[in-house]
Design a protein around this motif. Structure first.
Motif, PDB file in Angstrom:
ATOM      1  N   ILE A 169       0.875  -1.179   0.000  1.00 25.05           N
ATOM      2  CA  ILE A 169       0.000   0.000   0.000  1.00 25.05           C
ATOM      3  C   ILE A 169       0.908   1.224   0.000  1.00 25.05           C
ATOM      4  O   ILE A 169       1.948   1.227   0.677  1.00 25.05           O
ATOM      5  CB  ILE A 169      -0.985  -0.027   1.204  1.00 25.05           C
ATOM      6  N   CYS A 170       0.553   2.223  -0.771  1.00 31.41           N
ATOM      7  CA  CYS A 170       1.396   3.414  -0.891  1.00 31.41           C
ATOM      8  C   CYS A 170       1.524   4.092   0.476  1.00 31.41           C
ATOM      9  O   CYS A 170       0.547   4.235   1.204  1.00 31.41           O
ATOM     10  CB  CYS A 170       0.808   4.380  -1.902  1.00 31.41           C
ATOM     11  N   GLN A 171       2.736   4.493   0.794  1.00 33.83           N
ATOM     12  CA  GLN A 171       2.970   5.133   2.089  1.00 33.83           C
ATOM     13  C   GLN A 171       2.821   6.648   2.033  1.00 33.83           C
ATOM     14  O   GLN A 171       3.090   7.352   3.006  1.00 33.83           O
ATOM     15  CB  GLN A 171       4.350   4.731   2.613  1.00 33.83           C
ATOM     16  N   ASN A 174      -2.759  10.810   2.018  1.00 35.48           N
ATOM     17  CA  ASN A 174      -3.940  11.017   1.188  1.00 35.48           C
ATOM     18  C   ASN A 174      -3.849  10.235  -0.125  1.00 35.48           C
ATOM     19  O   ASN A 174      -4.111  10.776  -1.191  1.00 35.48           O
ATOM     20  CB  ASN A 174      -4.150  12.512   0.912  1.00 35.48           C
ATOM     21  N   CYS A 175      -3.475   8.974  -0.003  1.00 33.21           N
ATOM     22  CA  CYS A 175      -3.354   8.129  -1.206  1.00 33.21           C
ATOM     23  C   CYS A 175      -4.011   6.757  -0.967  1.00 33.21           C
ATOM     24  O   CYS A 175      -5.107   6.514  -1.432  1.00 33.21           O
ATOM     25  CB  CYS A 175      -1.901   7.973  -1.616  1.00 33.21           C
ATOM     26  N   SER A 176      -3.304   5.890  -0.209  1.00 32.00           N
ATOM     27  CA  SER A 176      -3.809   4.532   0.094  1.00 32.00           C
ATOM     28  C   SER A 176      -3.995   3.649  -1.133  1.00 32.00           C
ATOM     29  O   SER A 176      -4.795   2.704  -1.085  1.00 32.00           O
ATOM     30  CB  SER A 176      -5.146   4.579   0.854  1.00 32.00           C
ATOM     31  N   TRP A 190       6.022   3.615  -2.924  1.00 28.29           N
ATOM     32  CA  TRP A 190       5.072   4.612  -3.422  1.00 28.29           C
ATOM     33  C   TRP A 190       4.305   4.090  -4.618  1.00 28.29           C
ATOM     34  O   TRP A 190       4.838   3.326  -5.411  1.00 28.29           O
ATOM     35  CB  TRP A 190       5.815   5.886  -3.842  1.00 28.29           C
ATOM     36  N   CYS A 191       3.068   4.585  -4.748  1.00 30.62           N
ATOM     37  CA  CYS A 191       2.307   4.281  -5.959  1.00 30.62           C
ATOM     38  C   CYS A 191       3.099   4.792  -7.143  1.00 30.62           C
ATOM     39  O   CYS A 191       3.271   4.129  -8.143  1.00 30.62           O
ATOM     40  CB  CYS A 191       0.924   4.924  -5.903  1.00 30.62           C
ATOM     41  N   ASP A 192       3.609   6.017  -6.997  1.00 33.05           N
ATOM     42  CA  ASP A 192       4.384   6.652  -8.046  1.00 33.05           C
ATOM     43  C   ASP A 192       5.394   7.560  -7.360  1.00 33.05           C
ATOM     44  O   ASP A 192       5.015   8.459  -6.612  1.00 33.05           O
ATOM     45  CB  ASP A 192       3.437   7.467  -8.942  1.00 33.05           C
ATOM     46  N   VAL A 195       4.847  11.221  -7.688  1.00 27.66           N
ATOM     47  CA  VAL A 195       3.705  11.843  -7.006  1.00 27.66           C
ATOM     48  C   VAL A 195       3.912  11.733  -5.486  1.00 27.66           C
ATOM     49  O   VAL A 195       4.344  12.671  -4.832  1.00 27.66           O
ATOM     50  CB  VAL A 195       2.368  11.190  -7.430  1.00 27.66           C
ATOM     51  N   CYS A 196       3.645  10.569  -4.929  1.00 28.55           N
ATOM     52  CA  CYS A 196       3.711  10.419  -3.472  1.00 28.55           C
ATOM     53  C   CYS A 196       5.148  10.407  -2.947  1.00 28.55           C
ATOM     54  O   CYS A 196       5.409  10.906  -1.860  1.00 28.55           O
ATOM     55  CB  CYS A 196       2.982   9.156  -3.058  1.00 28.55           C
ATOM     56  N   GLY A 197       6.069   9.844  -3.715  1.00 26.20           N
ATOM     57  CA  GLY A 197       7.463   9.781  -3.264  1.00 26.20           C
ATOM     58  C   GLY A 197       8.055  11.160  -3.100  1.00 26.20           C
ATOM     59  O   GLY A 197       8.611  11.502  -2.060  1.00 26.20           O
TER      60      GLY A 197
HETATM   61 ZN   LIG Z   1       0.519   7.172  -3.450  1.00 24.21          ZN
END
Ligand SMILES: [Zn+2]
Length: 217
Positions: A169-171, A174-176, A190-192, A195-197
């Motif tokens: 799961i992305c850490q 506001n993503c999850s 990260w999902c991406d 973005v999240c990283g």
């Molecule tokens: Zn994410």
């Protein structure tokens, strides 16, 4: 998981950046974004669900067109099928996050997945051609719940068959989003990254800056 957070339904145009799960079943779970803070549901209508299904190549466009036509003729039945697909989506999120945290998923989530998985199997046929057996989607499997059934089918056949440590799961905040980590080291957080990283990196940077400033005082 904070399932009590109010979910805002938005109309959303799906783009390549939304498809990071590694399998359509996980990408479907990720059509609710920000589950940890301000959840937004990107599937506002049955037609949007069809749009998403085409985008992830879940089913052939000919079936999509037929389903869109059917939805136009039977809007209420289509809306009910969408509501059912969303119940499955939440069950899958719970299932996947429990697996990630190494705990047992709720029995009702497994029972629901089982039901849709079976209808996913029924939507297929085996055909012998050119010396081998093919698994094909039946042409006559036109049903509003077909998308949910195919998602469940993918979840069982493609996702749950993977080693559990590959499910992440992305850490980011506001993503999850959930995804299959197919990196060699298996340490994707990260999902991406873009973005999240990067957001996490800049948050940490700001934090350090603040700490340094307050240390100076
Ligand atoms: Zn994410």
């Amino acid at each position: 998981m904070k399932s009590y957070l109010p979910v805002r339904v938005e109309s959303h145009r799906f783009a390549t950046r939304d498809i990071i799960g590694g399998d359509a079943a996980l990408d479907f779970v990720n059509t609710v974004t920000g589950r940890d803070q301000s959840p937004r549901d990107w599937i506002d209508t049955y037609n949007r669900l069809l749009e998403w299904a085409v985008f992830v190549h879940l089913l052939p466009e000919s079936i999509l067109r037929a389903l869109a036509k059917k939805a136009q003729a039977e809007p209420r039945a289509a809306a009910l099928a969408l509501a059912r697909a969303k119940v499955l989506r939440e069950a899958l999120f719970e299932l996947v996050t429990r697996i990630i945290s190494r705990s047992a998923p709720p029995k009702r989530a497994l029972a629901l997945l089982h039901r849709y998985w079976i209808s996913g199997i029924r939507a297929h046929e085996l055909r012998f051609d050119d010396g081998r057996v093919f698994v094909n989607l039946r042409n006559d499997a036109l049903d509003f719940d077909l998308i949910a059934s195919l998602i469940a089918y993918r979840m069982v056949e493609q996702v749950l068959s993977l080693p559990t440590e590959r499910l992440h799961i992305c850490q980011g905040s506001n993503c999850s989003w959930v995804f299959i980590d197919s990196s060699k080291a298996g340490r994707r957080r990260w999902c991406d990254m873009a973005v999240c990283g990067n957001a996490a990196k800049s948050r940490r940077f700001q934090q350090r800056l603040r700490q340094r400033r307050s240390g100076r005082r």
